[in-house]
Structure formats: structure tokens, C-alpha cells
Design a protein around this motif. Structure first.
Motif, PDB file in Angstrom:
ATOM      1  N   PRO A  47       0.833  -1.210   0.000  1.00 32.85           N
ATOM      2  CA  PRO A  47       0.000   0.000   0.000  1.00 32.85           C
ATOM      3  C   PRO A  47       0.867   1.259   0.000  1.00 32.85           C
ATOM      4  N   SER A  48       0.578   2.169  -0.922  1.00 33.42           N
ATOM      5  CA  SER A  48       1.426   3.341  -1.140  1.00 33.42           C
ATOM      6  C   SER A  48       0.588   4.603  -1.280  1.00 33.42           C
ATOM      7  N   LYS A  49       1.270   5.733  -1.172  1.00 28.64           N
ATOM      8  CA  LYS A  49       0.624   7.025  -1.388  1.00 28.64           C
ATOM      9  C   LYS A  49       0.959   7.504  -2.801  1.00 28.64           C
ATOM     10  N   ILE A  50      -0.077   7.751  -3.592  1.00 27.01           N
ATOM     11  CA  ILE A  50       0.102   8.085  -4.997  1.00 27.01           C
ATOM     12  C   ILE A  50      -0.652   9.369  -5.310  1.00 27.01           C
ATOM     13  N   VAL A  51      -0.068  10.205  -6.151  1.00 31.13           N
ATOM     14  CA  VAL A  51      -0.755  11.402  -6.629  1.00 31.13           C
ATOM     15  C   VAL A  51      -1.089  11.197  -8.105  1.00 31.13           C
ATOM     16  N   ASP A  52      -2.343  11.482  -8.447  1.00 33.38           N
ATOM     17  CA  ASP A  52      -2.849  11.341  -9.818  1.00 33.38           C
ATOM     18  C   ASP A  52      -3.087  12.741 -10.368  1.00 33.38           C
ATOM     19  N   LEU A  53      -2.224  13.168 -11.282  1.00 36.39           N
ATOM     20  CA  LEU A  53      -2.249  14.528 -11.814  1.00 36.39           C
ATOM     21  C   LEU A  53      -3.168  14.595 -13.035  1.00 36.39           C
ATOM     22  N   GLY A  54      -4.134  15.515 -12.992  1.00 31.39           N
ATOM     23  CA  GLY A  54      -5.135  15.556 -14.052  1.00 31.39           C
ATOM     24  C   GLY A  54      -6.007  14.319 -13.992  1.00 31.39           C
ATOM     25  N   CYS A  55      -6.543  14.050 -12.814  1.00 29.82           N
ATOM     26  CA  CYS A  55      -7.220  12.775 -12.528  1.00 29.82           C
ATOM     27  C   CYS A  55      -8.560  12.618 -13.225  1.00 29.82           C
ATOM     28  N   GLY A  56      -9.115  13.725 -13.766  1.00 29.65           N
ATOM     29  CA  GLY A  56     -10.417  13.628 -14.409  1.00 29.65           C
ATOM     30  C   GLY A  56     -11.481  13.151 -13.445  1.00 29.65           C
ATOM     31  N   HIS A  57     -12.304  12.210 -13.890  1.00 32.36           N
ATOM     32  CA  HIS A  57     -13.390  11.710 -13.038  1.00 32.36           C
ATOM     33  C   HIS A  57     -12.934  10.568 -12.128  1.00 32.36           C
ATOM     34  N   VAL A  77     -11.061  20.700 -13.168  1.00 29.49           N
ATOM     35  CA  VAL A  77     -12.475  20.711 -13.545  1.00 29.49           C
ATOM     36  C   VAL A  77     -13.341  20.182 -12.404  1.00 29.49           C
ATOM     37  N   GLU A  78     -14.127  21.074 -11.803  1.00 29.34           N
ATOM     38  CA  GLU A  78     -14.970  20.679 -10.671  1.00 29.34           C
ATOM     39  C   GLU A  78     -15.967  19.587 -11.043  1.00 29.34           C
ATOM     40  N   GLY A  79     -16.479  19.633 -12.278  1.00 29.75           N
ATOM     41  CA  GLY A  79     -17.443  18.625 -12.696  1.00 29.75           C
ATOM     42  C   GLY A  79     -16.872  17.217 -12.634  1.00 29.75           C
ATOM     43  N   PHE A  80     -15.619  17.051 -13.067  1.00 26.68           N
ATOM     44  CA  PHE A  80     -14.968  15.742 -12.969  1.00 26.68           C
ATOM     45  C   PHE A  80     -14.768  15.344 -11.509  1.00 26.68           C
ATOM     46  N   LEU A  81     -14.305  16.289 -10.712  1.00 28.46           N
ATOM     47  CA  LEU A  81     -14.045  16.005  -9.301  1.00 28.46           C
ATOM     48  C   LEU A  81     -15.320  15.608  -8.572  1.00 28.46           C
ATOM     49  N   ASP A  82     -16.427  16.234  -8.915  1.00 25.79           N
ATOM     50  CA  ASP A  82     -17.712  15.871  -8.304  1.00 25.79           C
ATOM     51  C   ASP A  82     -18.064  14.419  -8.602  1.00 25.79           C
ATOM     52  N   VAL A  83     -17.861  14.007  -9.851  1.00 24.33           N
ATOM     53  CA  VAL A  83     -18.131  12.609 -10.228  1.00 24.33           C
ATOM     54  C   VAL A  83     -17.237  11.666  -9.434  1.00 24.33           C
ATOM     55  N   ALA A  84     -15.953  12.013  -9.335  1.00 21.65           N
ATOM     56  CA  ALA A  84     -14.997  11.163  -8.617  1.00 21.65           C
ATOM     57  C   ALA A  84     -15.351  11.050  -7.134  1.00 21.65           C
ATOM     58  N   ARG A  85     -15.694  12.169  -6.516  1.00 26.80           N
ATOM     59  CA  ARG A  85     -16.034  12.155  -5.087  1.00 26.80           C
ATOM     60  C   ARG A  85     -17.288  11.330  -4.813  1.00 26.80           C
ATOM     61  N   LYS A  86     -18.281  11.466  -5.674  1.00 22.78           N
ATOM     62  CA  LYS A  86     -19.522  10.709  -5.497  1.00 22.78           C
ATOM     63  C   LYS A  86     -19.274   9.213  -5.635  1.00 22.78           C
ATOM     64  N   THR A  87     -18.430   8.829  -6.590  1.00 19.93           N
ATOM     65  CA  THR A  87     -18.101   7.413  -6.752  1.00 19.93           C
ATOM     66  C   THR A  87     -17.338   6.898  -5.541  1.00 19.93           C
ATOM     67  N   ALA A  88     -16.371   7.677  -5.072  1.00 23.26           N
ATOM     68  CA  ALA A  88     -15.602   7.270  -3.892  1.00 23.26           C
ATOM     69  C   ALA A  88     -16.512   7.078  -2.687  1.00 23.26           C
ATOM     70  N   GLU A  89     -17.443   8.000  -2.496  1.00 26.69           N
ATOM     71  CA  GLU A  89     -18.373   7.895  -1.366  1.00 26.69           C
ATOM     72  C   GLU A  89     -19.276   6.677  -1.498  1.00 26.69           C
ATOM     73  N   SER A  90     -19.785   6.446  -2.694  1.00 26.78           N
ATOM     74  CA  SER A  90     -20.714   5.328  -2.895  1.00 26.78           C
ATOM     75  C   SER A  90     -20.037   3.980  -2.706  1.00 26.78           C
ATOM     76  N   GLU A  91     -18.713   3.921  -2.946  1.00 28.34           N
ATOM     77  CA  GLU A  91     -17.976   2.657  -2.807  1.00 28.34           C
ATOM     78  C   GLU A  91     -17.241   2.561  -1.474  1.00 28.34           C
ATOM     79  N   GLY A  92     -17.426   3.552  -0.607  1.00 26.81           N
ATOM     80  CA  GLY A  92     -16.737   3.526   0.679  1.00 26.81           C
ATOM     81  C   GLY A  92     -15.238   3.712   0.563  1.00 26.81           C
TER      82      GLY A  92
END
Length: 263
Positions: A47-57, A77-92
Motif C-alpha cells: 500500500p502506497s501514497k500516490i498522486v494522480d495529476l489531471g485525474c479527471g473523473h 475541472v470541478e465537474g470531474f471532481l464531483d463525479v470522482a467524489r460521489k463514486t468514492a463515497e458510494s464505494e466507501g
């Protein structure tokens, strides 16, 4: 005279529209194999700490988080980040994947905070050469000594041979029409794009800096990296002018010089 290279990211990347038209190239079923490649080339052993630059959704960030890594995704792009955050939340996955709005050329992060960095699927080269150097110096700073950076670019020689126009037809009247050319004076691929969806038409313009492999290799070396390998795709195929992608594996070997060229 060279055409303008700056534009409104939120206008260009309307998240719903972009993901709708790009669904074929961003298919989720391709993500695990792409992340297998990334994990192997970053030489992650746990397990590692990774940064994803221009992560999109968050397609790759979320898959890395599913595998137990802690990922910070950064995008403009906030719209992409919103999609990513919602997916992360829904999958725990919110404890393993965080998504922040920011400029990858001005990362305000602790030195050596990450065990690796990625920049995938056309997220690099939108701004001027000063921004390119700033981005690579930032990446060099925030990853630990000996860590690796996987940088995915469009192959310059492949892109310059593309026809001057292309149409992505969804088959229901919706289309994405690209009219593009390569400006040799700036080494930028300039695209005037028309979206047609639900009977409405929208025009955007953008450009992306294209790099010859020898050029980007020298830039990486000047910012504290050593290039370990380069590939023509996530399948590990050899670097080639006949491959659309150039994927570079670079290792941090020194601290980057603060000096950069002017744009």
C-alpha cells in the motif's frame, strides 16, 4: 502568428458532455489492466501514497484505492471532481481517495509526501513550456527520492499524421466534430471542436503541446528524473511512431533545479 493556447477548462471539459462522447476511450473495463501496468512500473510493493495529476473523473485513482493505495487526485475541472467524489463515497473509498481542485504546475504539498505519481490520458501539455517545467519540478518535489512517475503523452509523430478532421458519431444525431492542425512553430496540436447533442451545438477550441520523445526525455532529466523506460501503450508494447501513446517511466534521481525557461 501562433494561435492562443489558453482556454476555460470548465467550458472545454463539461463533465457530462465529455464523458458521454468519450465513453469508448474511457471504458471502465479497461481500467484494471491499465492500473496493473501503472502499479508494475511504479514498482509498488505494498500500500502506497500516490498522486494522480489531471485525474479527471477518478477512473485510475479509484481503482488504485480499491487495491488499498491512498490516492490524491488533482484536477482543474470541478465537474470531474464531483463525479470522482460521489463514486468514492458510494464505494466507501473516501478514506483512500481524495480529490482536490488544483493546478498540477503549482502543487502545494509536503516534500516527499508521495511514493509515486501518475499523469495519464491527455492531461499534460495544455499550457506553455514554463508550466511544463513547473509541473515536472512540482512532481519531483512531492515524490520521495527513488520514486517513479508514469507520464502518458500522445505520440507527436502519430498525431501529426492525423487527417485534418474527424467525426465521432453516436448514431442518434449526436456528434463530436474535430477540425485540427499541427502548428510547427509552437509544436502545438490545435483543435476546434464542435459538439452536437440533443439538437444543440457548442463550439470549443483548445491546443496541446506535443513533444518528441528525445525532447521530453531531456526535459525530464533537467528536472531531476532519469528515464527508465518508454512504451507505446498500456500493453507494454515498444515505443513507436505508429502508436498513439508514449508512456514514460521516470525515476526521481535528484532534486529539480529551480531554474526554468520563460514561455
Amino acid at each position: 502568428m501562433a494561435e492562443p493556447m489558453f482556454f476555460d477548462f470548465n467550458e472545454l471539459f463539461d463533465a457530462d458532455e465529455y464523458l458521454y462522447f468519450m465513453e469508448d476511450s474511457l471504458r471502465e473495463e479497461n481500467t484494471p489492466a491499465q492500473v496493473d501496468f501503472v502499479v508494475d512500473k511504479l514498482a509498488l510493493t505494498g500500500p502506497s501514497k500516490i498522486v494522480d495529476l489531471g485525474c479527471g473523473h477518478g477512473r485510475h485513482s479509484l481503482e488504485l484505492a480499491r487495491r488499498g493505495h491512498k490516492v490524491t487526485g488533482i484536477d482543474l475541472v470541478e465537474g470531474f471532481l464531483d463525479v470522482a467524489r460521489k463514486t468514492a463515497e458510494s464505494e466507501g473509498l473516501s478514506t483512500h481517495a481524495q480529490f482536490l481542485r488544483g493546478d498540477i504546475g503549482a502543487l502545494d504539498t509536503e516534500e516527499g509526501a508521495f511514493d509515486g505519481a501518475i499523469c495519464l490520458f491527455d492531461a499534460f501539455g495544455f499550457f506553455d513550456d514554463g508550466h511544463t517545467f513547473a509541473t515536472l519540478r512540482s512532481v519531483n518535489k512531492i515524490i520521495a527520492s527513488g520514486s517513479r512517475f508514469v507520464l502518458d503523452l500522445r505520440t507527436r509523430e502519430w498525431m501529426t499524421r492525423l487527417p485534418g478532421s474527424a467525426v465521432l458519431d453516436k448514431g442518434n444525431g449526436d456528434m463530436m466534430i474535430d477540425r485540427h492542425h499541427f502548428d510547427i512553430a509552437t509544436s502545438r496540436f490545435i483543435d476546434r471542436r464542435t459538439y452536437v447533442r440533443d439538437g444543440k451545438q457548442r463550439e470549443v477550441m483548445f491546443s496541446v503541446r506535443l513533444f518528441a520523445f528525445t525532447e521530453i526525455k531531456l526535459i525530464l532529466e533537467s528536472t531531476g528524473f532519469g528515464v527508465e523506460a518508454a512504451f507505446g501503450g498500456f500493453d507494454g508494447s515498444p515505443l513507436s511512431v505508429n502508436k498513439a501513446r508514449t508512456i514514460i517511466v521516470a525515476k526521481k534521481v535528484a532534486s529539480a533545479s529551480p531554474t526554468q525557461p520563460t514561455s
